[in-house]
Design a protein around this motif. Structure first.
Motif, short mmCIF file in Angstrom:
data_model
loop_
_atom_site.label_atom_id
_atom_site.label_comp_id
_atom_site.label_asym_id
_atom_site.label_seq_id
_atom_site.Cartn_x
_atom_site.Cartn_y
_atom_site.Cartn_z
N ILE A 1 -35.72 15.26 -6.55
CA ILE A 1 -35.17 14.25 -5.94
C ILE A 1 -33.80 15.24 -5.57
CG2 ILE A 1 -33.54 14.09 -7.68
CD1 ILE A 1 -34.39 11.72 -6.95
N ARG A 2 -33.30 16.42 -5.87
CA ARG A 2 -31.95 17.01 -5.19
C ARG A 2 -32.36 18.32 -5.46
NH1 ARG A 2 -26.52 14.38 -4.60
NH2 ARG A 2 -25.95 15.76 -3.38
N THR A 3 -31.36 19.76 -4.66
CA THR A 3 -31.69 21.17 -5.61
C THR A 3 -29.77 20.85 -5.44
OG1 THR A 3 -31.63 21.64 -3.54
CG2 THR A 3 -33.57 21.47 -4.22
N PHE A 4 -29.07 21.79 -6.19
CA PHE A 4 -28.14 22.26 -6.09
C PHE A 4 -28.15 23.67 -6.34
CE2 PHE A 4 -28.79 18.29 -8.32
CZ PHE A 4 -27.78 17.31 -8.37
N THR A 5 -26.67 24.77 -6.32
CA THR A 5 -26.64 25.84 -6.43
C THR A 5 -25.11 25.98 -7.55
OG1 THR A 5 -24.69 25.74 -4.19
CG2 THR A 5 -27.46 26.37 -4.01
N ASN A 6 -24.27 25.06 -7.10
CA ASN A 6 -23.41 24.70 -8.91
C ASN A 6 -24.26 24.51 -10.00
OD1 ASN A 6 -21.59 23.89 -10.54
ND2 ASN A 6 -19.72 24.72 -9.08
N ALA A 7 -24.50 25.65 -11.30
CA ALA A 7 -24.93 24.73 -12.33
C ALA A 7 -24.36 23.17 -12.84
CB ALA A 7 -25.10 25.79 -13.08
N VAL A 8 -22.47 23.98 -12.89
CA VAL A 8 -22.20 22.69 -13.36
C VAL A 8 -22.24 21.00 -12.70
CG1 VAL A 8 -19.89 21.50 -14.16
CG2 VAL A 8 -20.79 24.16 -14.37
N GLN A 9 -21.88 20.68 -11.12
CA GLN A 9 -22.57 19.82 -10.57
C GLN A 9 -24.17 19.31 -10.84
OE1 GLN A 9 -22.64 20.17 -6.09
NE2 GLN A 9 -22.23 18.34 -6.10
N LEU B 1 -27.70 10.51 -14.43
CA LEU B 1 -28.98 9.28 -14.43
C LEU B 1 -28.95 9.39 -16.05
CD1 LEU B 1 -30.57 11.71 -11.99
CD2 LEU B 1 -29.36 9.73 -11.60
N VAL B 2 -28.81 10.45 -17.15
CA VAL B 2 -29.98 10.02 -18.63
C VAL B 2 -28.52 9.09 -18.91
CG1 VAL B 2 -29.71 10.89 -20.61
CG2 VAL B 2 -30.49 12.34 -18.59
N GLU B 3 -27.64 8.42 -18.47
CA GLU B 3 -26.29 8.07 -19.10
C GLU B 3 -26.63 6.27 -18.88
OE1 GLU B 3 -22.66 9.33 -18.82
OE2 GLU B 3 -23.23 11.11 -19.94
N ASN B 4 -27.57 5.93 -17.09
CA ASN B 4 -27.94 5.01 -17.18
C ASN B 4 -29.75 5.32 -17.06
OD1 ASN B 4 -25.86 3.92 -15.16
ND2 ASN B 4 -25.82 6.19 -15.47
N ASN B 5 -29.78 5.54 -18.01
CA ASN B 5 -32.00 4.96 -18.64
C ASN B 5 -32.57 5.92 -17.30
OD1 ASN B 5 -30.43 3.62 -20.90
ND2 ASN B 5 -30.24 2.09 -19.33
N THR B 6 -32.21 6.64 -16.59
CA THR B 6 -33.10 7.80 -15.93
C THR B 6 -33.37 8.41 -16.66
OG1 THR B 6 -31.77 5.65 -14.37
CG2 THR B 6 -33.37 8.08 -13.65
N PRO B 7 -35.06 9.09 -16.92
CA PRO B 7 -35.43 10.58 -17.40
C PRO B 7 -35.15 11.67 -15.74
CG PRO B 7 -36.92 8.15 -17.60
CD PRO B 7 -35.86 8.34 -17.20
N ALA B 8 -34.31 11.93 -16.47
CA ALA B 8 -34.32 13.66 -15.47
C ALA B 8 -34.48 14.92 -16.52
CB ALA B 8 -32.50 13.39 -15.21
N VAL B 9 -34.96 15.75 -15.35
CA VAL B 9 -34.46 17.14 -15.55
C VAL B 9 -34.38 18.07 -15.13
CG1 VAL B 9 -36.10 16.45 -17.62
CG2 VAL B 9 -37.22 17.91 -15.32
N LEU B 10 -33.61 19.25 -15.49
CA LEU B 10 -32.75 20.42 -14.45
C LEU B 10 -33.87 21.90 -14.38
CD1 LEU B 10 -29.18 20.31 -14.84
CD2 LEU B 10 -30.62 19.79 -13.22
N MET B 11 -34.34 22.33 -13.39
CA MET B 11 -35.80 23.29 -13.47
C MET B 11 -34.40 25.17 -12.77
SD MET B 11 -37.78 25.50 -13.86
CE MET B 11 -39.24 23.75 -14.31
N ASN B 12 -33.72 25.69 -13.77
CA ASN B 12 -33.09 26.33 -12.68
C ASN B 12 -33.91 27.23 -12.42
OD1 ASN B 12 -31.03 28.37 -12.87
ND2 ASN B 12 -30.12 27.80 -14.05
N ARG B 13 -33.80 27.18 -11.37
CA ARG B 13 -34.24 28.41 -10.55
C ARG B 13 -34.04 30.16 -9.90
NH1 ARG B 13 -39.58 27.17 -10.28
NH2 ARG B 13 -40.30 25.31 -10.54
#
Length: 77
Positions: free
Chosen positions: A11-19, A27-39
């Protein structure tokens, strides 16, 4: 759950790991399952961090992220 599961969509890409982690936690706090894949390369930190959500929560996640982005921009001004 695995990223290779067809129910996960990027759904989105980031360059800043903290962000990326802040948005994922929101998202998780709002009951939306989410995972990050650090590439990102671990030595030089180029590349992206991809945010995935369950396809059933894609619209909800996009709305939450848009709301988060609007709040973030208001706080910068």
């Amino acid at each position: 759950m695995s990223i290779s599961n067809p129910n996960w969509v990027k759904i989105r890409t980031f360059t800043n790991a903290v962000q990326a982690e802040i948005v994922k936690q929101m998202l998780v706090e709002n009951n939306t399952p989410a995972v990050l894949m650090n590439r990102q390369d671990s030595s030089y930190l180029f590349g992206v961090i991809e945010l995935y959500v369950d396809i059933d929560h894609q619209v909800e996640a996009a709305a939450l992220i848009d709301s988060f982005d609007e709040e973030d921009q208001e706080n910068e001004n």
